[in-house]
Design a protein around this motif. Structure first.
Motif, PDB file in Angstrom:
ATOM      1  N   ARG A 162       0.847  -1.214   0.000  1.00 14.33           N
ATOM      2  CA  ARG A 162       0.000   0.000   0.000  1.00 14.33           C
ATOM      3  C   ARG A 162       0.878   1.257   0.000  1.00 14.33           C
ATOM      4  NH1 ARG A 162      -4.400   0.041  -2.064  1.00 14.33           N
ATOM      5  NH2 ARG A 162      -5.062   1.816  -0.868  1.00 14.33           N
ATOM      6  N   ARG A 163       1.990   1.203   0.717  1.00 16.47           N
ATOM      7  CA  ARG A 163       2.910   2.339   0.793  1.00 16.47           C
ATOM      8  C   ARG A 163       3.685   2.516  -0.516  1.00 16.47           C
ATOM      9  NH1 ARG A 163       5.163   0.584   4.978  1.00 16.47           N
ATOM     10  NH2 ARG A 163       6.946  -0.391   4.006  1.00 16.47           N
ATOM     11  N   GLU A 164       4.200   1.414  -1.071  1.00 17.47           N
ATOM     12  CA  GLU A 164       5.066   1.484  -2.251  1.00 17.47           C
ATOM     13  C   GLU A 164       4.301   1.505  -3.569  1.00 17.47           C
ATOM     14  OE1 GLU A 164       7.781  -1.809  -1.893  1.00 17.47           O
ATOM     15  OE2 GLU A 164       8.708  -0.958  -0.084  1.00 17.47           O
ATOM     16  N   ARG A 165       3.149   0.883  -3.614  1.00 19.25           N
ATOM     17  CA  ARG A 165       2.340   0.793  -4.843  1.00 19.25           C
ATOM     18  C   ARG A 165       0.864   0.990  -4.502  1.00 19.25           C
ATOM     19  NH1 ARG A 165       5.136  -3.831  -8.490  1.00 19.25           N
ATOM     20  NH2 ARG A 165       7.281  -3.410  -7.837  1.00 19.25           N
ATOM     21  N   PRO A 166       0.491   2.214  -4.186  1.00 21.53           N
ATOM     22  CA  PRO A 166      -0.885   2.460  -3.731  1.00 21.53           C
ATOM     23  C   PRO A 166      -1.962   2.153  -4.772  1.00 21.53           C
ATOM     24  CG  PRO A 166       0.295   4.522  -4.062  1.00 21.53           C
ATOM     25  CD  PRO A 166       1.296   3.420  -4.216  1.00 21.53           C
TER      26      PRO A 166
END
Length: 143
Positions: free
Chosen positions: A74-78
Motif C-alpha cells: 500500500r505504501r510502495e504501490r498504492p
C-alpha cells in the motif's frame, strides 16, 4: 484488458479455486504465492499486479506476515488493490484492513457474487460470474 492478479494463500486448494474463479471473470493470474514473503519476492522481481488476493492467516516467514505485506505494498504501490480472503472473520481484522485501504474482506467460504460486485466497482471490465452447473444449488463455493 485482463486484471493482473497475484493470489497469496498458503492453502493449495484455495489457490486452485481462486485461480479458476478469478480466471473465469477475466483476471489474468500472473503469480501465486504460499506466504507473504514469497509474494514480496514476486513483486520485488518485477511482477506488477493490479489486484492481490490475500489470506491473512499464513505462516510468518522472514518477519513478513500478511499485515506487513499489505502495508508495504500500500505504501510502495498504492494503485494495487487488495481483497482479503480469510477463514478467520474477526471484526478487528476486517476493520483494520478496510480502514487501511483494502477493497474488500471476505470470509471463507467465499460468496463470489459479492466478491465480483466489489471488484467490478474498480475493474468494470470483469465478466459476470457464472456458477458451473454442478454448483447451482449453493452459490457459495467452499474455500
Amino acid at each position: 484488458m485482463a486484471v493482473r492478479t497475484l493470489i497469496v494463500d498458503d492453502a493449495p486448494t484455495a489457490r486452485i479455486i481462486l485461480r479458476r474463479r478469478l480466471g473465469a471473470i477475466g483476471c489474468e493470474i500472473v503469480a501465486e504465492a504460499d506466504s507473504s514473503a514469497a509474494a514480496d519476492d514476486i513483486i520485488i522481481a518485477g511482477t506488477s499486479p493490479d489486484l492481490i488476493t490475500l489470506d491473512i492467516h499464513m505462516p510468518e516467514i522472514r518477519g513478513m506476515d500478511s499485515y506487513a505485506l499489505f502495508r508495504k505494498i500500500r505504501r510502495e504501490r498504492p494503485q494495487v488493490e487488495f481483497v482479503v480472503i480469510s477463514g478467520a472473520n474477526y471484526f478487528q481484522n476486517r476493520q483494520d484492513f478496510l480502514r487501511e485501504g483494502a477493497l474488500g474482506f471476505f470470509a471463507k467460504p467465499i460468496d463470489f457474487h459479492g466478491l465480483l460486485n466489489d471488484l467490478r466497482g474498480i475493474f468494470p471490465e470483469l465478466k459476470p460470474y457464472r456458477l458451473p452447473p454442478s454448483e447451482f444449488s449453493s452459490g457459495i463455493e467452499k474455500l
